[in-house]
Scaffold this active site. Structure first.
Site, PDB file in Angstrom:
ATOM      1  CG  HIS A 184      -6.909   5.327 -43.051  1.00 33.19           C
ATOM      2  ND1 HIS A 184      -8.041   4.562 -42.943  1.00 33.19           N
ATOM      3  CD2 HIS A 184      -6.426   5.134 -44.308  1.00 33.19           C
ATOM      4  CE1 HIS A 184      -8.236   3.928 -44.089  1.00 33.19           C
ATOM      5  NE2 HIS A 184      -7.284   4.254 -44.933  1.00 33.19           N
ATOM      6  CG  ASP A 212      -1.332   7.374 -50.079  1.00 31.30           C
ATOM      7  OD1 ASP A 212      -1.045   6.610 -51.004  1.00 31.30           O
ATOM      8  OD2 ASP A 212      -2.505   7.638 -49.753  1.00 31.30           O
TER       9      ASP A 212
HETATM   10  N1  CMC Z   1      -3.107  16.596 -40.921  1.00 33.25           N
HETATM   11  C1  CMC Z   1      -3.638  17.422 -39.997  1.00 33.25           C
HETATM   12  N2  CMC Z   1      -4.810  17.206 -39.387  1.00 33.25           N
HETATM   13  C2  CMC Z   1      -5.504  16.124 -39.745  1.00 33.25           C
HETATM   14  C3  CMC Z   1      -5.022  15.235 -40.711  1.00 33.25           C
HETATM   15  C4  CMC Z   1      -3.773  15.497 -41.318  1.00 33.25           C
HETATM   16  N3  CMC Z   1      -3.267  14.683 -42.237  1.00 33.25           N
HETATM   17  N4  CMC Z   1      -5.921  14.233 -40.879  1.00 33.25           N
HETATM   18  C5  CMC Z   1      -6.935  14.499 -40.057  1.00 33.25           C
HETATM   19  N5  CMC Z   1      -6.687  15.634 -39.360  1.00 33.25           N
HETATM   20  C6  CMC Z   1      -7.522  16.217 -38.296  1.00 33.25           C
HETATM   21  C7  CMC Z   1      -8.716  16.953 -38.888  1.00 33.25           C
HETATM   22  O1  CMC Z   1      -8.422  18.306 -39.126  1.00 33.25           O
HETATM   23  C8  CMC Z   1      -9.741  16.744 -37.792  1.00 33.25           C
HETATM   24  O2  CMC Z   1      -9.422  17.627 -36.739  1.00 33.25           O
HETATM   25  P1  CMC Z   1     -10.614  18.264 -35.819  1.00 33.25           P
HETATM   26  O3  CMC Z   1     -11.225  17.069 -35.124  1.00 33.25           O
HETATM   27  O4  CMC Z   1      -9.910  19.216 -34.923  1.00 33.25           O
HETATM   28  O5  CMC Z   1     -11.563  18.929 -36.780  1.00 33.25           O
HETATM   29  C9  CMC Z   1      -9.466  15.334 -37.285  1.00 33.25           C
HETATM   30  O6  CMC Z   1      -8.060  15.120 -37.551  1.00 33.25           O
HETATM   31  C10 CMC Z   1     -10.279  14.252 -37.983  1.00 33.25           C
HETATM   32  O7  CMC Z   1     -10.056  14.387 -39.384  1.00 33.25           O
HETATM   33  P2  CMC Z   1     -11.165  14.154 -40.484  1.00 33.25           P
HETATM   34  O8  CMC Z   1     -10.800  14.929 -41.726  1.00 33.25           O
HETATM   35  O9  CMC Z   1     -12.515  14.366 -39.912  1.00 33.25           O
HETATM   36  O10 CMC Z   1     -10.973  12.599 -40.767  1.00 33.25           O
HETATM   37  P3  CMC Z   1     -11.535  11.810 -41.989  1.00 33.25           P
HETATM   38  O11 CMC Z   1     -11.704  10.426 -41.524  1.00 33.25           O
HETATM   39  O12 CMC Z   1     -12.722  12.498 -42.578  1.00 33.25           O
HETATM   40  O13 CMC Z   1     -10.369  11.903 -43.090  1.00 33.25           O
HETATM   41  C11 CMC Z   1      -8.325  11.514 -44.216  1.00 33.25           C
HETATM   42  C12 CMC Z   1      -9.386  10.937 -43.278  1.00 33.25           C
HETATM   43  C13 CMC Z   1      -7.399  10.389 -44.654  1.00 33.25           C
HETATM   44  C14 CMC Z   1      -9.000  12.080 -45.476  1.00 33.25           C
HETATM   45  C15 CMC Z   1      -7.550  12.630 -43.467  1.00 33.25           C
HETATM   46  O14 CMC Z   1      -6.864  12.074 -42.371  1.00 33.25           O
HETATM   47  C16 CMC Z   1      -6.566  13.353 -44.386  1.00 33.25           C
HETATM   48  O15 CMC Z   1      -6.945  14.304 -45.061  1.00 33.25           O
HETATM   49  N6  CMC Z   1      -5.264  12.912 -44.428  1.00 33.25           N
HETATM   50  C17 CMC Z   1      -4.322  13.497 -45.336  1.00 33.25           C
HETATM   51  C18 CMC Z   1      -4.528  12.951 -46.747  1.00 33.25           C
HETATM   52  C19 CMC Z   1      -4.059  11.527 -46.863  1.00 33.25           C
HETATM   53  O16 CMC Z   1      -2.977  11.165 -46.434  1.00 33.25           O
HETATM   54  N7  CMC Z   1      -4.882  10.687 -47.525  1.00 33.25           N
HETATM   55  C20 CMC Z   1      -4.565   9.269 -47.772  1.00 33.25           C
HETATM   56  C21 CMC Z   1      -5.484   8.360 -47.002  1.00 33.25           C
HETATM   57  S1  CMC Z   1      -4.925   6.657 -46.930  1.00 33.25           S
HETATM   58  C22 CMC Z   1      -4.953   6.026 -48.527  1.00 33.25           C
HETATM   59  C23 CMC Z   1      -6.171   6.273 -49.304  1.00 33.25           C
HETATM   60  O17 CMC Z   1      -7.305   6.221 -48.825  1.00 33.25           O
HETATM   61  O18 CMC Z   1      -6.029   6.497 -50.490  1.00 33.25           O
END
Ligand code: CMC
Length: 428
Positions: free
Chosen positions: A306, A363
């Site tokens: 998140h 989720d």
């Molecule tokens: N699985 C694997 N790696 C992950 C995941 C995941 N679910 N989430 C983040 N990472 C890694 C990402 O690859 C990055 O690694 P590195 O630092 O080595 O490049 C690091 O963690 C930081 O991730 P980010 O993408 O920069 O984080 P963000 O704040 O931009 O994204 C997020 C947040 C929720 C989009 C992301 O965690 C994600 O894609 N999660 C899976 C989708 C998901 O469950 N979404 C629902 C979010 S909660 C409800 C809502 O908002 O609707």
């Protein structure tokens, strides 16, 4: 005394006011930065950028805290009442008995859709994604109730909010009925909010769907847990669209579109697809986690991570417990819950997830509960939207009422061609 920070650039210092929130959060007020220094800030994804001051929802992502108008989210779990929470978010305090009863009457009165609106559903293909229908039909509401586009006082706003909260579930249920080739079921004004929705989803002209108290409570709680989450992608979209003084329906319709994506509300569908894939035997939970860590794959562990929570998402904690008890009460066993528990166990011990502070989000378990309640997977993100609507409305109204609100219009750093001359097509 106001604190200040300063930025030094080209041997010149600029003072910047520090804004302090009611929970002690600090922010730099850079409103004058460009006019004074020529500098803008660059923050892709708005990771460090506050877009507004808001009194609706407080999140402390490090501590795993979520509060609606100051009330911890956990306190709504005891006897969940979605309408009460919707009122709280939109109007700022818990409703009195009189306010609550009046609002319920309004919701019951406005559940029906204009007959003309129903014809629009026929135009969508059977397999149209229900999020597309929801977004289109929320926007279409403004054609059928043009008087609600002019919100000039609290009374007209209250009317528009009640209509939207009430009609969204009718639209959602009809999107589902259309996809199944089933006749539309009129809303029943004697039913409460959730049972009325379930009635429109699942009753047949010859057979009434009976909504049990377990289903009512579980779905009410789920909607409450989704009701607001401060400046997330869809809410920021609603504010962005609303900042141009677009009407409430157009703004919320845009919110639905933003919510649709798999990184936001669409994640609840993606989680179930992931669990099903593992259940079908194509992969073990260990294989999946390995793939999610592999930077050469674009697979992520859906329902994990998140932007704000660097600790357990408090909504996921509640849903994790609820999933177990709802399945027990409904005498169901869902193998996907066992797989989800296994994935969570593996991920929470894996240094990749530990170091990045990736925990289950809202989720991760919501889809398992929705499945148990009989909601089809295609409708999961629609359920999220019904839940999030009060939050969108509250933010739209807060912005609308804020004196001096300006159109949202970010800047950019241009990286394209410098000046060049147009070349006629014969010379290219
Ligand atoms: N699985 C694997 N790696 C992950 C995941 C995941 N679910 N989430 C983040 N990472 C890694 C990402 O690859 C990055 O690694 P590195 O630092 O080595 O490049 C690091 O963690 C930081 O991730 P980010 O993408 O920069 O984080 P963000 O704040 O931009 O994204 C997020 C947040 C929720 C989009 C992301 O965690 C994600 O894609 N999660 C899976 C989708 C998901 O469950 N979404 C629902 C979010 S909660 C409800 C809502 O908002 O609707």
């Amino acid at each position: 005394m106001n604190e200040t920070a300063s930025i030094t650039f080209a041997e010149q210092s600029y003072d910047i006011d520090v804004i302090k929130g009611s929970e002690g959060e600090l922010g730099l007020d850079i409103g004058q930065l460009r006019s004074k220094s020529g500098l803008i800030t660059l923050d892709p994804g708005y990771v460090n950028t506050g877009s507004c001051q808001s009194a609706i929802t407080f999140i402390d992502g490090e501590a795993g805290i979520l509060r609606y108008r100051g009330i911890p989210i956990e306190q709504f779990a005891q006897s969940p009442n979605f309408i009460e929470v919707a009122w709280l978010l939109i109007f700022g305090s818990l409703p009195t008995r009189h306010e609550y009863d009046d609002f319920v009457v309004d919701l019951r009165k406005h559940a029906n859709l204009d007959e003309g609106m129903k014809h629009h559903f026929e135009g969508f293909p059977r397999n149209a994604p229900p999020m597309a229908i929801l977004s289109a039909m929320i926007n279409a509401l403004s054609c059928f109730y043009p008087e609600l586009m002019k919100i000039e006082d609290p009374e007209s706003f209250r009317n528009a909010a009640a209509r939207l909260i009430s009609k969204v579930r009718t639209i959602a249920a009809y999107a589902f009925r259309h996809s199944m080739g089933l006749p539309f079921i009129y809303p029943d004004p004697t039913l409460r909010y959730v049972p009325n929705f379930m009635h429109m989803m699942f009753s047949q002209p010859y057979q009434q769907y009976e909504c049990s108290e377990t289903v009512n409570t579980a779905l009410s709680l789920l909607l409450i847990l989704h009701a607001d989450h401060e400046q997330n992608c869809s809410t920021s979209t609603v504010r962005m669209v609303g900042s141009s003084q677009a009407n409430l329906f157009a703004s919320c319709s845009a919110g639905v579109s933003a919510l649709w994506g798999p990184l936001h509300g669409g994640a609840n569908v993606a989680v179930i697809r992931m669990l099903e894939q593992i259940h079908e035997g194509n992969m073990t939970p260990e294989d999946y986690v390995k793939l999610a860590k592999d930077k050469n794959s674009d697979v992520r562990l859906m329902g994990f991570g998140h932007r704000v929570y660097k600790n357990f998402d408090p909504r996921a904690k509640i849903l994790s417990e609820q999933a177990q008890s709802i399945l027990r009460e409904m005498k169901l066993h869902d193998p996907l819950l066992d797989i989800a528990r296994k994935l969570e166990e593996i991920a929470l011990q894996d240094p990749y997830f530990v170091e990045r502070k990736l925990y289950p989000n809202v989720d991760f378990y919501s889809g398992i509960i929705l499945r148990a309640l009989g909601i089809p997977t295609d409708m999961f993100t629609v359920m999220f939207a019904i839940g999030r609507l009060p939050g969108w409305i509250a933010h739209w109204w807060e912005q609308h009422q804020t004196p001096g609100s300006r159109i949202s219009r970010p800047r950019q750093i241009y990286t394209g061609n410098t000046k060049m001359d147009y070349m006629p097509i014969e010379q290219r």
